[in-house]
Design an enzyme around this catalytic site. Structure first.
Site, PDB file in Angstrom:
ATOM      1  N   HIS A 198      -3.324   4.107  -2.351  1.00  0.00           N
ATOM      2  CA  HIS A 198      -4.596   3.186  -1.941  1.00  0.00           C
ATOM      3  C   HIS A 198      -5.182   3.918  -0.781  1.00  0.00           C
ATOM      4  CE1 HIS A 198      -1.442  -0.047  -3.617  1.00  0.00           C
ATOM      5  NE2 HIS A 198      -2.527  -0.132  -3.964  1.00  0.00           N
ATOM      6  N   GLN A 208      -3.675 -11.810 -13.330  1.00  0.00           N
ATOM      7  CA  GLN A 208      -3.592 -10.954 -14.323  1.00  0.00           C
ATOM      8  C   GLN A 208      -2.105 -10.636 -14.647  1.00  0.00           C
ATOM      9  OE1 GLN A 208      -5.359  -8.522 -10.978  1.00  0.00           O
ATOM     10  NE2 GLN A 208      -4.077  -6.909 -11.545  1.00  0.00           N
ATOM     11  N   LEU A 262       0.920  -1.284  -0.018  1.00  0.00           N
ATOM     12  CA  LEU A 262       0.079  -0.015   0.091  1.00  0.00           C
ATOM     13  C   LEU A 262       0.907   1.351   0.025  1.00  0.00           C
ATOM     14  CD1 LEU A 262      -2.800  -0.948   2.560  1.00  0.00           C
ATOM     15  CD2 LEU A 262      -2.637  -1.419   0.032  1.00  0.00           C
TER      16      LEU A 262
HETATM   17  O1  PAF Z   1      -5.309  -2.142  -9.423  1.00  0.00           O
HETATM   18  C1  PAF Z   1      -5.052  -3.224  -8.660  1.00  0.00           C
HETATM   19  O2  PAF Z   1      -4.468  -3.032  -7.587  1.00  0.00           O
HETATM   20  C2  PAF Z   1      -5.697  -4.702  -9.158  1.00  0.00           C
HETATM   21  O3  PAF Z   1      -5.628  -4.714 -10.336  1.00  0.00           O
HETATM   22  C3  PAF Z   1      -6.776  -5.181  -8.669  1.00  0.00           C
HETATM   23  C4  PAF Z   1      -8.102  -4.048  -8.950  1.00  0.00           C
HETATM   24  C5  PAF Z   1      -6.845  -4.987  -7.016  1.00  0.00           C
HETATM   25  C6  PAF Z   1      -7.344  -6.371  -9.330  1.00  0.00           C
HETATM   26  O4  PAF Z   1      -6.501  -7.214  -8.630  1.00  0.00           O
END
Ligand code: PAF
Length: 293
Positions: free
Chosen positions: A37, A61, A33
């Site tokens: 965030h 991802q 973070l």
């Molecule tokens: O932006 C991010 O940190 C990620 O892509 C998310 C939205 C938490 C999905 O894993």
């Protein structure tokens, strides 16, 4: 702050949280973070109670040659930061909770997911939309918060929520920068001292584009040429893309005469950073522009 590890418990906890007309906010994160965030959590705190945050480094991802294994993980520190920021519950599942054996269902926003970030990182957005859809399904929040630094991601998630008639409102929050202009990103942690300095070229290139736009330049090709020139002036920078696109479909524009993004993806050494500038005419047909930087 309660830490929840299983989907079953999170669903039950969220069901109770939704009872009694309470407004539930969700802030999905991959941890590591930073102030960006925390700004999402602050906004969620202003608008919702309870606020649920998640930490899940989503393997789906990341491409095969990307940084999943070395992505920064700082769970204990993240927990402290969330607690201090007033998060009510933290959902931090293991991978097997989110993707149990035999998992084979994906969510994909066609078109939007294939351009720009999607072209450079095939499958990335399919992983993002799949995990975000799962989180939204598990928590069923009233509001879910995402940062504008990942402008294409935010647009894709908003589109998904509309296409799938989700009850969650997607809230896109401002990008947060270091005092010298560098956009906050967990990946900034990879930068050496020299690369950290070089990374400012993204901000400088966008600033130059903003300046040109302010002085009447509307031609996207001209803006892109100056962006590339600026990026090439930094020895440690290699541009992946520098494009001007419309803010809805993320398709190239000829002229900046509607809401647009100026988008950058640039390698600083081995670290790939993205940044953007949002620009729109002050009112329909107006020559005056409004920027979100
Ligand atoms: O932006 C991010 O940190 C990620 O892509 C998310 C939205 C938490 C999905 O894993």
């Amino acid at each position: 702050m309660e830490t929840i590890r299983t989907v079953a418990w999170m669903k039950e906890h969220a069901r109770q949280a939704r009872a009694g007309n309470r407004i539930v906010g969700l802030v999905p994160t991959m941890g590591a973070l930073h102030a960006g965030h925390l700004s999402l959590i602050e906004r969620a705190k202003r608008e919702c109670s309870p606020v649920i945050a998640s930490i899940f480094v989503n393997p789906k991802q990341f491409g095969a040659n990307e940084d999943f294994a070395k992505y920064p993980r700082a769970f204990e520190i993240d927990m402290q930061k969330m607690e201090q920021a007033g998060v009510d519950s933290l959902f931090a599942p293991e991978e097997s909770e989110i993707y149990p054996n035999g998992f084979s269902t994906y969510v994909n926003v066609e078109g939007l997911s294939e351009r720009l970030e999607g072209r450079s990182r095939p499958g990335h957005f399919r992983g993002v939309t799949t995990v975000v859809m799962k989180l939204l399904q598990i928590v069923q929040p009233n509001f879910a918060y995402f940062g504008r630094k990942d402008a294409q991601q935010a647009r894709i998630i908003t589109h998904m929520a509309r296409d799938l008639n989700l009850d969650t409102e997607i809230v896109v929050c401002p990008l947060v920068r270091e005092p010298d202009g560098l956009a906050l990103s967990s990946r900034n942690a990879y930068l050496s001292k020299e690369e950290r300095k070089a990374a400012l070229v993204l901000y400088r290139a966008l600033e130059a584009a903003k300046n040109e736009l302010t002085h009447g330049v509307r031609d996207a090709a001209q803006l892109q040429t100056s962006l590339r020139r600026k990026l090439e002036s930094e020895r440690l920078a290699t541009a992946d893309y520098a494009e001007v696109v419309d803010a809805e479909r993320f398709e190239p524009v000829l002229k900046v005469n509607k809401p647009c993004y100026v988008l950058l993806a640039v390698f600083i050494g081995k670290t790939r950073l993205i940044d953007n500038l949002y620009v729109e005419p002050k009112s329909t047909g107006s020559e005056e522009l409004v920027f979100h930087f």
